[in-house]
Scaffold this motif. Structure first.
Motif, PDB file in Angstrom:
ATOM      1  N   VAL A  87       1.179  -0.947   7.488  1.00 54.46           N
ATOM      2  CA  VAL A  87       1.248  -1.835   6.294  1.00 54.46           C
ATOM      3  C   VAL A  87       2.287  -1.195   5.219  1.00 54.46           C
ATOM      4  CG1 VAL A  87      -0.228  -2.784   4.297  1.00 54.46           C
ATOM      5  CG2 VAL A  87      -0.958  -2.804   6.536  1.00 54.46           C
ATOM      6  N   PRO A  88       2.379   0.051   4.886  1.00 55.37           N
ATOM      7  CA  PRO A  88       3.521   0.342   3.928  1.00 55.37           C
ATOM      8  C   PRO A  88       4.638  -0.207   4.201  1.00 55.37           C
ATOM      9  CG  PRO A  88       1.636   2.019   4.382  1.00 55.37           C
ATOM     10  CD  PRO A  88       1.527   1.137   5.350  1.00 55.37           C
ATOM     11  N   GLN A  92      -4.658  -4.499   0.132  1.00 52.62           N
ATOM     12  CA  GLN A  92      -4.941  -3.572   1.369  1.00 52.62           C
ATOM     13  C   GLN A  92      -5.558  -2.209   0.733  1.00 52.62           C
ATOM     14  OE1 GLN A  92      -4.328  -4.119   4.107  1.00 52.62           O
ATOM     15  NE2 GLN A  92      -2.740  -5.999   3.945  1.00 52.62           N
ATOM     16  N   CYS A 146       1.019  -1.099  -0.038  1.00 49.81           N
ATOM     17  CA  CYS A 146       0.162   0.013  -0.199  1.00 49.81           C
ATOM     18  C   CYS A 146       1.019   1.156   0.129  1.00 49.81           C
ATOM     19  CB  CYS A 146      -0.872   0.062   1.377  1.00 49.81           C
ATOM     20  SG  CYS A 146      -2.007   1.417   1.144  1.00 49.81           S
ATOM     21  N   TYR A 153       0.141   5.521   3.112  1.00 45.33           N
ATOM     22  CA  TYR A 153       0.641   5.894   4.373  1.00 45.33           C
ATOM     23  C   TYR A 153      -0.191   6.475   5.167  1.00 45.33           C
ATOM     24  CZ  TYR A 153       5.144   4.567   2.275  1.00 45.33           C
ATOM     25  OH  TYR A 153       6.056   3.724   1.919  1.00 45.33           O
ATOM     26  N   CYS A 154      -1.556   5.984   5.616  1.00 47.24           N
ATOM     27  CA  CYS A 154      -2.276   6.701   6.845  1.00 47.24           C
ATOM     28  C   CYS A 154      -1.332   6.712   7.935  1.00 47.24           C
ATOM     29  CB  CYS A 154      -3.393   5.699   6.929  1.00 47.24           C
ATOM     30  SG  CYS A 154      -4.489   5.646   5.611  1.00 47.24           S
ATOM     31  N   PHE A 175      -1.463   5.952  10.859  1.00 49.85           N
ATOM     32  CA  PHE A 175      -1.465   5.086  12.202  1.00 49.85           C
ATOM     33  C   PHE A 175      -1.147   3.645  11.716  1.00 49.85           C
ATOM     34  CE2 PHE A 175      -5.671   5.467   9.867  1.00 49.85           C
ATOM     35  CZ  PHE A 175      -5.878   4.038   9.565  1.00 49.85           C
ATOM     36  N   CYS A 176      -0.920   3.522  10.290  1.00 52.30           N
ATOM     37  CA  CYS A 176      -0.686   2.313   9.689  1.00 52.30           C
ATOM     38  C   CYS A 176       0.713   1.838   9.266  1.00 52.30           C
ATOM     39  CB  CYS A 176      -1.623   2.299   8.494  1.00 52.30           C
ATOM     40  SG  CYS A 176      -1.744   0.619   7.781  1.00 52.30           S
ATOM     41  N   ARG A 216      -6.230  10.563   5.908  1.00 48.80           N
ATOM     42  CA  ARG A 216      -6.992   9.692   4.985  1.00 48.80           C
ATOM     43  C   ARG A 216      -7.436  10.350   3.751  1.00 48.80           C
ATOM     44  NH1 ARG A 216      -7.631   4.234   5.714  1.00 48.80           N
ATOM     45  NH2 ARG A 216      -9.754   4.276   5.377  1.00 48.80           N
TER      46      ARG A 216
HETATM   47 FE1  F3S Z   1      -4.278   3.140   5.150  1.00 45.50          FE
HETATM   48 FE2  F3S Z   1      -3.069   1.407   3.417  1.00 45.50          FE
HETATM   49 FE3  F3S Z   1      -3.150   1.023   6.009  1.00 45.50          FE
HETATM   50  S1  F3S Z   1      -4.963   2.779   2.956  1.00 45.50           S
HETATM   51  S2  F3S Z   1      -4.883   1.865   6.460  1.00 45.50           S
HETATM   52  S3  F3S Z   1      -2.188   2.783   4.696  1.00 45.50           S
HETATM   53  S4  F3S Z   1      -3.120  -0.307   4.449  1.00 45.50           S
END
Ligand code: F3S
Ligand code: SAM
Length: 448
Positions: A164-165, A199, A155, A158-159, A161-162, A274
């Motif tokens: 995943v990236p 994601q 992904c 880069y929200c 809090f996240c 967001r």
């Molecule tokens: Fe946002 Fe991607 Fe995480 S959309 S919530 S950074 S998986």
């Protein structure tokens, strides 16, 4: 005798699907899958780092596995997934008895890494980001009429809090033709419903051919024998008018969308980066409901994001009432190491916990109302598996992703059926079998 492998997975559907891929890969490499970790010659843990004390949970399970290894010297332990990706070599400092560390993008290299471990006599680590390499493997065989198809990795949003990236890398999409080939093979093997995974699936692109995610949905609608398509997860700022139009035009799309909102407060949504306001989220929902009346909506909420006030939280509660979600996951914010939000002043834990309980009460009430509204209605249900509580019944999902238990005639399992919903229970529905449905999307009529 073949060596045995035990695979345990945590977290999201992408991880579940990666775990199936791992089992398949290791079986092709000569292992036999077991459900008993204590008797395995190879223990594989596919980890999740998205929330709360993820690393702690991993190290406590590894402590248990260490005892198995001590009882059976020669047992190997491999750790993959997002915690492995985040920790890399550091994982070995805390768990020196681990033999292999691999990431979400290097899982296809596990047999090589195990061989390297045996050859070199020291742990092998590879948490690099080679992109779409793992999709060169044959997809794992389906275990029923509904299957996952991963359409992209990583992904790039880069929200704040996240994690995943950082753990899964930047967004990288498979090509349209690779996805279509996999779906056609699944349909030939008896699959009737696919869930496209990513994601942020709306960011899917086949850049070479100039296709976007809506084009992928229209292409899938042409696959003969495919009765239903779902996809997850959508990002509200990337959900295009083209995808919304697809809900109006393609009967093959299930009347269901998981659209994580995270918060009802514009201030918090801004801090989370967001890329939309609560009003813009509501506008997307209204457009979806115009395109597909009755569409079931799911969402994710985070409460207690750093700086969230009682007023911000009240806006999340208000959003639950105005939108009326059918399904929801809600979480207390958990700082993820290395993400921008992690350094900010936290909301006191007790406050976050109390807000989460209040939000969950509202979400459960909304979900109950949605289930109760289905009682008496006729729904198209894909009969997916024997019901957990036996009695010879089967379990399946409505287009709106509600589970229904019912008695069905022999041979009905694996196909679509028209079902009358007779009762709404705590988490599921009960139904009465009416008739089979021809397995063509055209037979699943759009509401007018
Ligand atoms: Fe946002 Fe991607 Fe995480 S959309 S919530 S950074 S998986
Ligand atoms: N890609 C999806 C999206 O657009 O939001 C979700 C990916 S995330 C793996 C799944 C859910 O976990 C998120 O929607 C969010 O609600 C939750 N989540 C992610 N990071 C979190 C954190 N640091 N604390 C609490 N919840 C978190």
């Amino acid at each position: 005798m073949s060596p045995r492998v035990y695979v345990e997975t945590q977290g999201c559907q992408m991880n579940d699907h990666d775990a199936d891929r791992l089992r398949d890969l290791l079986e092709a490499d000569g292992y036999l899958s077991t459900t008993r970790p204590e008797e395995a010659d190879l223990l594989v843990l596919n980890t999740c780092a998205v929330r709360e004390k993820a690393a702690e949970k991993v190290f406590s399970l590894l402590g248990v596995w260490r005892a198995f290894k001590e009882a059976h010297p020669g047992t190997l332990i491999a750790v993959g997934g997002c915690v492995a990706s985040q920790e890399g070599e550091d994982l070995l400092a805390r768990a020196p008895f681990v033999d292999v560390v691999f990431g979400p993008q290097t899982l296809a290299r596990l047999p090589e890494l195990l061989a390297e471990r045996r050859r070199a006599g020291r742990p092998a680590v590879d948490v690099s980001f080679p992109g779409l390499e793992k999709f060169a493997l044959a997809p794992p065989p389906p275990s029923g009429p509904s299957a996952y198809v991963t359409v992209m990795e990583g992904c790039s949003r880069y929200c704040s809090f996240c994690i995943v990236p950082y753990t899964r890398g930047a967004a990288a999409s498979r090509t349209l033709s690779a996805v279509l080939t996999e779906v056609r093979r699944l349909v030939a093997a008896g699959v009737r419903e696919v869930t496209l995974l990513g994601q942020n699936v709306d960011a899917w692109r086949d850049a070479g051919e100039g296709f976007d995610f809506a084009d992928l949905l229209y292409a899938l609608a042409e696959v003969p024998g495919l009765g239903r398509v779902r996809f997850t997860t959508s990002h509200p700022a990337d959900l295009t008018d083209g995808v919304i139009r697809a809900f109006a035009e393609l009967p093959v799309l299930a009347p269901h969308l998981h659209l994580p909102v995270q918060s009802g407060s514009d201030r918090i949504l801004g801090l989370m980066k967001r890329g939309y306001t609560a009003a813009e989220y509501r506008a997307r929902v209204e457009a979806l409901r115009r395109a597909r009346p009755g569409i079931a909506l799911g969402t994710d909420f985070i409460v207690g994001y750093p700086g969230e006030t009682e007023e911000d939280f009240a806006e999340s509660l208000a959003l639950v009432e105005t939108v009326g979600f059918d399904h929801a996951f809600s979480f207390a914010y958990s700082p993820r190491p290395g993400t921008p939000a992690a350094g900010a002043d936290p909301v006191p834990e007790a406050v976050a916990r109390a807000r989460l309980a209040r939000l969950q009460e509202r979400l459960e009430a909304a979900a109950r109302r949605a289930r109760e509204a289905l009682v008496g209605r006729e729904e198209t249900v894909l009969l997916e598996r024997p019901a957990r509580r036996g009695r010879g019944e089967v379990a399946g999902r409505t287009g709106g992703h509600h589970w229904v238990n019912l008695a069905a005639p022999p041979g009905a399992l694996g196909g679509f059926a028209r079902v009358r919903i007779t009762a709404a229970l705590t988490n599921t529905l009960r139904g009465r079998y009416l008739a089979p449905v021809a397995e063509s999307p055209a037979a699943i009529a759009l509401p007018t």
